[in-house]
Scaffold this active site. Structure first.
Site, mmCIF file in Angstrom:
data_model
loop_
_atom_site.group_PDB
_atom_site.id
_atom_site.type_symbol
_atom_site.label_atom_id
_atom_site.label_comp_id
_atom_site.label_asym_id
_atom_site.label_seq_id
_atom_site.Cartn_x
_atom_site.Cartn_y
_atom_site.Cartn_z
ATOM 1 N N HIS A 192 41.271 24.170 29.939
ATOM 2 C CA HIS A 192 42.257 23.785 28.929
ATOM 3 C C HIS A 192 43.487 24.667 29.028
ATOM 4 O O HIS A 192 43.402 25.824 29.451
ATOM 5 C CB HIS A 192 41.666 23.872 27.521
ATOM 6 C CG HIS A 192 41.161 25.221 27.144
ATOM 7 N ND1 HIS A 192 39.949 25.722 27.584
ATOM 8 C CD2 HIS A 192 41.699 26.204 26.387
ATOM 9 C CE1 HIS A 192 39.762 26.929 27.098
ATOM 10 N NE2 HIS A 192 40.818 27.260 26.371
ATOM 11 N N HIS A 246 46.718 26.045 26.712
ATOM 12 C CA HIS A 246 47.324 26.187 25.382
ATOM 13 C C HIS A 246 48.823 25.959 25.487
ATOM 14 O O HIS A 246 49.473 26.480 26.403
ATOM 15 C CB HIS A 246 47.141 27.618 24.854
ATOM 16 C CG HIS A 246 45.735 28.026 24.578
ATOM 17 N ND1 HIS A 246 45.194 28.002 23.317
ATOM 18 C CD2 HIS A 246 44.754 28.494 25.395
ATOM 19 C CE1 HIS A 246 43.942 28.447 23.368
ATOM 20 N NE2 HIS A 246 43.650 28.752 24.620
HETATM 21 P P1 AMP Z 1 40.160 29.875 24.642
HETATM 22 O O1 AMP Z 1 39.865 31.086 23.793
HETATM 23 O O2 AMP Z 1 41.349 30.052 25.562
HETATM 24 O O3 AMP Z 1 38.911 29.408 25.377
HETATM 25 O O4 AMP Z 1 40.599 28.744 23.632
HETATM 26 C C1 AMP Z 1 39.709 27.924 22.968
HETATM 27 C C2 AMP Z 1 40.460 27.315 21.832
HETATM 28 O O5 AMP Z 1 39.743 26.197 21.361
HETATM 29 C C3 AMP Z 1 40.688 28.227 20.622
HETATM 30 O O6 AMP Z 1 42.076 28.437 20.417
HETATM 31 C C4 AMP Z 1 40.043 27.463 19.460
HETATM 32 O O7 AMP Z 1 40.780 27.547 18.264
HETATM 33 C C5 AMP Z 1 40.035 26.051 19.995
HETATM 34 N N1 AMP Z 1 39.006 25.181 19.410
HETATM 35 C C6 AMP Z 1 37.682 25.438 19.278
HETATM 36 N N2 AMP Z 1 37.062 24.399 18.677
HETATM 37 C C7 AMP Z 1 38.016 23.459 18.444
HETATM 38 C C8 AMP Z 1 38.007 22.155 17.840
HETATM 39 N N3 AMP Z 1 36.881 21.595 17.376
HETATM 40 N N4 AMP Z 1 39.176 21.482 17.751
HETATM 41 C C9 AMP Z 1 40.311 22.027 18.235
HETATM 42 N N5 AMP Z 1 40.393 23.249 18.808
HETATM 43 C C10 AMP Z 1 39.254 23.957 18.908
#
Ligand code: AMP
Length: 137
Positions: free
Chosen positions: A99, A101
């Site tokens: 993913h 950001h």
């Molecule tokens: P990372 O720490 O780079 O792996 O980012 C994972 C991201 O996923 C975090 O910013 C979380 O806030 C986001 N996240 C986790 N669960 C969900 C969800 N159900 N819907 C939207 N974002 C999510």
């Protein structure tokens, strides 16, 4: 193996605030909203992270991240945007599904801090550069 949270969103098992969807890419609002409009762009097919994603899929995800960043600057009044992808827990990756950001930046908020310190003292930069350069061949 248990599905990760993004696979569950892609499969419609968990709701999301959808921004964009095509056959290979899905974009939606990050639940944490580090800043207003914080978005995630994910590959629909499961890959662990940026480093293990096939180039053509990675390019499609980055195209969508670029478009969302452009929109958030133009339409949303952001003064800047961080495009960020964490690879492995040591780099802050918490969801092991590729993913990107898209984090819009507004002059008046402090929701996101990225600090880069100068730690070059004592390092042999020509040797480091040579090692990486030779490995890229
Ligand atoms: P990372 O720490 O780079 O792996 O980012 C994972 C991201 O996923 C975090 O910013 C979380 O806030 C986001 N996240 C986790 N669960 C969900 C969800 N159900 N819907 C939207 N974002 C999510």
């Amino acid at each position: 193996m248990e599905k990760d949270v993004f696979c569950k969103i892609i499969d419609g098992e968990i709701p999301c605030h959808k921004l964009y969807e095509d056959e290979e890419v899905l974009a939606f609002l990050d639940i944490s909203q580090v800043t207003k409009g914080h978005a995630l762009v994910v590959s629909k097919k499961h890959y662990e992270n940026f480093l293990s994603t096939p180039q053509e899929v990675m390019h499609k995800v980055m195209d969508v991240a670029q478009r969302i960043g452009q929109v958030e600057i133009k339409m949303f009044g952001a003064q800047g945007v961080n495009i960020l992808t964490n690879c492995y827990p040591a780099a802050g990756q918490s969801v092991m599904h590729f993913h990107v950001h898209v984090i819009p930046r507004y002059n008046d908020e402090g929701g996101f801090i990225l600090e880069m310190h100068d730690n070059s003292k004592g390092l042999n930069l020509p040797a480091i550069a040579k090692e990486i350069k030779d490995s890229l061949k």
